[in-house]
Design a protein around this motif. Structure first.
Motif, PDB file in Angstrom:
ATOM      1  N   LEU A  15       0.791  -1.091   0.137  1.00 45.87           N
ATOM      2  CA  LEU A  15       0.082  -0.096   0.049  1.00 45.87           C
ATOM      3  C   LEU A  15       0.849   1.322  -0.005  1.00 45.87           C
ATOM      4  O   LEU A  15       1.880   1.287   0.506  1.00 45.87           O
ATOM      5  N   ILE A  16       0.263   2.447  -0.550  1.00 49.23           N
ATOM      6  CA  ILE A  16       0.829   3.754  -0.526  1.00 49.23           C
ATOM      7  C   ILE A  16      -0.177   4.682  -0.219  1.00 49.23           C
ATOM      8  O   ILE A  16      -1.285   4.570  -0.470  1.00 49.23           O
ATOM      9  N   PRO A  17       0.031   5.726   0.850  1.00 51.74           N
ATOM     10  CA  PRO A  17      -0.971   6.455   1.265  1.00 51.74           C
ATOM     11  C   PRO A  17      -1.327   7.437   0.413  1.00 51.74           C
ATOM     12  O   PRO A  17      -0.160   8.048  -0.696  1.00 51.74           O
ATOM     13  N   ALA A  18      -2.433   8.041  -0.132  1.00 54.39           N
ATOM     14  CA  ALA A  18      -2.897   9.019  -0.879  1.00 54.39           C
ATOM     15  C   ALA A  18      -3.508  10.269  -0.322  1.00 54.39           C
ATOM     16  O   ALA A  18      -4.532   9.989   0.335  1.00 54.39           O
ATOM     17  N   VAL A  19      -2.802  11.317  -0.251  1.00 57.96           N
ATOM     18  CA  VAL A  19      -3.628  12.501   0.093  1.00 57.96           C
ATOM     19  C   VAL A  19      -4.258  13.118  -0.753  1.00 57.96           C
ATOM     20  O   VAL A  19      -3.999  12.957  -1.950  1.00 57.96           O
ATOM     21  N   VAL A  20      -5.645  13.383  -0.568  1.00 57.93           N
ATOM     22  CA  VAL A  20      -6.714  13.886  -1.387  1.00 57.93           C
ATOM     23  C   VAL A  20      -6.911  15.470  -1.296  1.00 57.93           C
ATOM     24  O   VAL A  20      -7.475  15.692  -0.020  1.00 57.93           O
ATOM     25  N   GLN A  21      -6.773  16.243  -2.211  1.00 56.89           N
ATOM     26  CA  GLN A  21      -6.953  17.679  -1.923  1.00 56.89           C
ATOM     27  C   GLN A  21      -8.010  18.223  -2.966  1.00 56.89           C
ATOM     28  O   GLN A  21      -8.060  17.740  -4.171  1.00 56.89           O
ATOM     29  N   ASP A  22      -8.666  19.086  -2.577  1.00 55.18           N
ATOM     30  CA  ASP A  22      -9.427  19.771  -3.447  1.00 55.18           C
ATOM     31  C   ASP A  22      -8.764  20.535  -4.766  1.00 55.18           C
ATOM     32  O   ASP A  22      -7.777  21.395  -4.308  1.00 55.18           O
ATOM     33  N   TRP A  23      -9.181  20.493  -5.896  1.00 57.82           N
ATOM     34  CA  TRP A  23      -8.260  20.989  -6.820  1.00 57.82           C
ATOM     35  C   TRP A  23      -8.339  22.638  -6.820  1.00 57.82           C
ATOM     36  O   TRP A  23      -7.627  23.271  -7.677  1.00 57.82           O
ATOM     37  N   LYS A  24      -9.437  23.116  -6.470  1.00 57.28           N
ATOM     38  CA  LYS A  24      -9.785  24.737  -6.401  1.00 57.28           C
ATOM     39  C   LYS A  24      -9.053  25.331  -5.341  1.00 57.28           C
ATOM     40  O   LYS A  24      -8.352  26.210  -5.456  1.00 57.28           O
ATOM     41  N   ASP A  25      -9.157  24.673  -4.262  1.00 49.93           N
ATOM     42  CA  ASP A  25      -8.837  25.537  -2.985  1.00 49.93           C
ATOM     43  C   ASP A  25      -7.663  24.941  -2.178  1.00 49.93           C
ATOM     44  O   ASP A  25      -7.297  25.341  -1.351  1.00 49.93           O
ATOM     45  N   ASN A  26      -7.409  23.747  -2.715  1.00 45.23           N
ATOM     46  CA  ASN A  26      -6.286  23.042  -1.842  1.00 45.23           C
ATOM     47  C   ASN A  26      -6.521  22.390  -0.641  1.00 45.23           C
ATOM     48  O   ASN A  26      -5.788  22.073   0.208  1.00 45.23           O
ATOM     49  N   ALA A  27      -7.956  22.442  -0.201  1.00 44.30           N
ATOM     50  CA  ALA A  27      -8.382  21.926   1.080  1.00 44.30           C
ATOM     51  C   ALA A  27      -7.870  20.545   1.003  1.00 44.30           C
ATOM     52  O   ALA A  27      -8.177  19.790   0.189  1.00 44.30           O
ATOM     53  N   VAL A  28      -7.143  20.019   2.378  1.00 42.22           N
ATOM     54  CA  VAL A  28      -6.920  18.528   2.388  1.00 42.22           C
ATOM     55  C   VAL A  28      -8.538  17.978   2.782  1.00 42.22           C
ATOM     56  O   VAL A  28      -9.117  18.197   3.763  1.00 42.22           O
ATOM     57  N   LEU A  29      -8.750  17.042   2.047  1.00 38.96           N
ATOM     58  CA  LEU A  29     -10.050  16.166   1.875  1.00 38.96           C
ATOM     59  C   LEU A  29     -10.162  15.002   2.901  1.00 38.96           C
ATOM     60  O   LEU A  29     -10.838  14.877   3.643  1.00 38.96           O
ATOM     61  N   MET A  30      -9.079  14.107   2.763  1.00 44.10           N
ATOM     62  CA  MET A  30      -8.727  12.961   3.285  1.00 44.10           C
ATOM     63  C   MET A  30      -7.601  12.187   2.840  1.00 44.10           C
ATOM     64  O   MET A  30      -6.854  12.618   1.951  1.00 44.10           O
ATOM     65  N   VAL A  31      -7.379  11.249   3.628  1.00 38.24           N
ATOM     66  CA  VAL A  31      -6.108  10.434   3.175  1.00 38.24           C
ATOM     67  C   VAL A  31      -6.649   8.712   3.318  1.00 38.24           C
ATOM     68  O   VAL A  31      -7.212   8.544   4.073  1.00 38.24           O
ATOM     69  N   ALA A  32      -6.194   8.278   2.237  1.00 42.00           N
ATOM     70  CA  ALA A  32      -6.691   6.969   2.103  1.00 42.00           C
ATOM     71  C   ALA A  32      -5.500   6.115   1.447  1.00 42.00           C
ATOM     72  O   ALA A  32      -4.578   6.498   1.054  1.00 42.00           O
ATOM     73  N   TYR A  33      -5.526   4.743   1.168  1.00 40.78           N
ATOM     74  CA  TYR A  33      -4.371   4.037   0.670  1.00 40.78           C
ATOM     75  C   TYR A  33      -5.002   3.484  -0.641  1.00 40.78           C
ATOM     76  O   TYR A  33      -6.026   2.986  -1.000  1.00 40.78           O
ATOM     77  N   MET A  34      -3.798   3.405  -1.444  1.00 42.32           N
ATOM     78  CA  MET A  34      -3.977   2.506  -2.632  1.00 42.32           C
ATOM     79  C   MET A  34      -3.021   1.542  -2.790  1.00 42.32           C
ATOM     80  O   MET A  34      -1.995   1.588  -2.139  1.00 42.32           O
ATOM     81  N   ASN A  35      -3.219   0.280  -3.525  1.00 42.57           N
ATOM     82  CA  ASN A  35      -2.248  -0.673  -3.901  1.00 42.57           C
ATOM     83  C   ASN A  35      -2.067  -0.328  -5.531  1.00 42.57           C
ATOM     84  O   ASN A  35      -2.497   0.574  -6.050  1.00 42.57           O
ATOM     85  N   LYS A  36      -1.105  -1.245  -6.080  1.00 43.72           N
ATOM     86  CA  LYS A  36      -0.826  -1.081  -7.319  1.00 43.72           C
ATOM     87  C   LYS A  36      -1.955  -0.970  -8.332  1.00 43.72           C
ATOM     88  O   LYS A  36      -2.155  -0.173  -9.095  1.00 43.72           O
ATOM     89  N   GLU A  37      -3.059  -1.857  -8.223  1.00 40.22           N
ATOM     90  CA  GLU A  37      -4.196  -1.835  -9.094  1.00 40.22           C
ATOM     91  C   GLU A  37      -5.097  -0.488  -8.683  1.00 40.22           C
ATOM     92  O   GLU A  37      -5.524  -0.126  -9.622  1.00 40.22           O
ATOM     93  N   ALA A  38      -5.237  -0.182  -7.690  1.00 43.01           N
ATOM     94  CA  ALA A  38      -5.880   1.025  -7.287  1.00 43.01           C
ATOM     95  C   ALA A  38      -5.141   2.353  -7.835  1.00 43.01           C
ATOM     96  O   ALA A  38      -6.043   3.305  -8.452  1.00 43.01           O
TER      97      ALA A  38
END
Ligand code: PRT
Ligand code: MG
Ligand code: ZN
Length: 131
Positions: A15-38
């Motif tokens: 797994l690798i962590p993924a930070v999710v940001q709003d593309w317009k105002d850069n608000a940090v929305l959430m953090v979740a995990y991806m594997n290769k397939e994700a």
């Protein structure tokens, strides 16, 4: 695609962590995990897709709430061990609690906690079946 996957460092669980940001105002929305397939599915479909550790399954964010995340930009950091995606958050809220961001608990300088922001939806209504 394979070059990107090779540049990323997946942990011992794949797994690798993924930070999710709003593309317009850069608000940090959430953090979740991806594997290769994700990662592959996210890049291919342009819809944020994670590996849910608790459910042990692929998770297209918004699959039950409708609050999908359209991926506008995809980054990884200097040493390849973290992903950053900038998304258009459909429905306005990323968090399953109804908050816009998962980061609504603030630790104050006095060491207490404070809830920041208001709920944008009622999770009882949005997630009909309970977990
Ligand atoms: N919708 C969310 C959701 N949105 C944001 N997050 C955050 O995303 C992170 C990852 O959550 P998960 O529990 O799925 O995965 P995980 O972190 O690998 O597993 P844990 O170790 O935390 O249990 C957490 O920090 C959550 O706060 C969510 N976590 C879980 N859900 C659930 O996902 C399901 C589908 O929801 P939608 O994607 O909105 O349709 C529903 O059952 C929701 O309750
Ligand atoms: Mg979690
Ligand atoms: Zn949350």
């Amino acid at each position: 695609m394979d070059t990107i996957i090779k540049s990323l460092k997946f942990d011992e669980k794949g797994l690798i962590p993924a930070v999710v940001q709003d593309w317009k105002d850069n608000a940090v929305l959430m953090v979740a995990y991806m594997n290769k397939e994700a990662v592959k599915r996210t890049l291919k479909t342009k819809k944020a897709t994670f590996w849910s550790r608790s459910r042990q399954s692929f998770w297209v964010k918004g699959e039950s709430s409708g609050n999908i995340q359209k991926v506008k930009e995809f980054y990884y950091d200097c040493d390849g061990d973290c992903i950053l995606i900038k998304v258009q958050q459909i429905g306005g809220a990323a968090c399953h609690t109804g908050h816009r961001s998962c980061f609504f608990t603030k630790v104050t300088s006095a060491g207490n906690t404070k809830t920041v922001g208001k709920k944008l939806f009622d999770p009882e209504k949005v997630y009909k079946k309970t977990k």
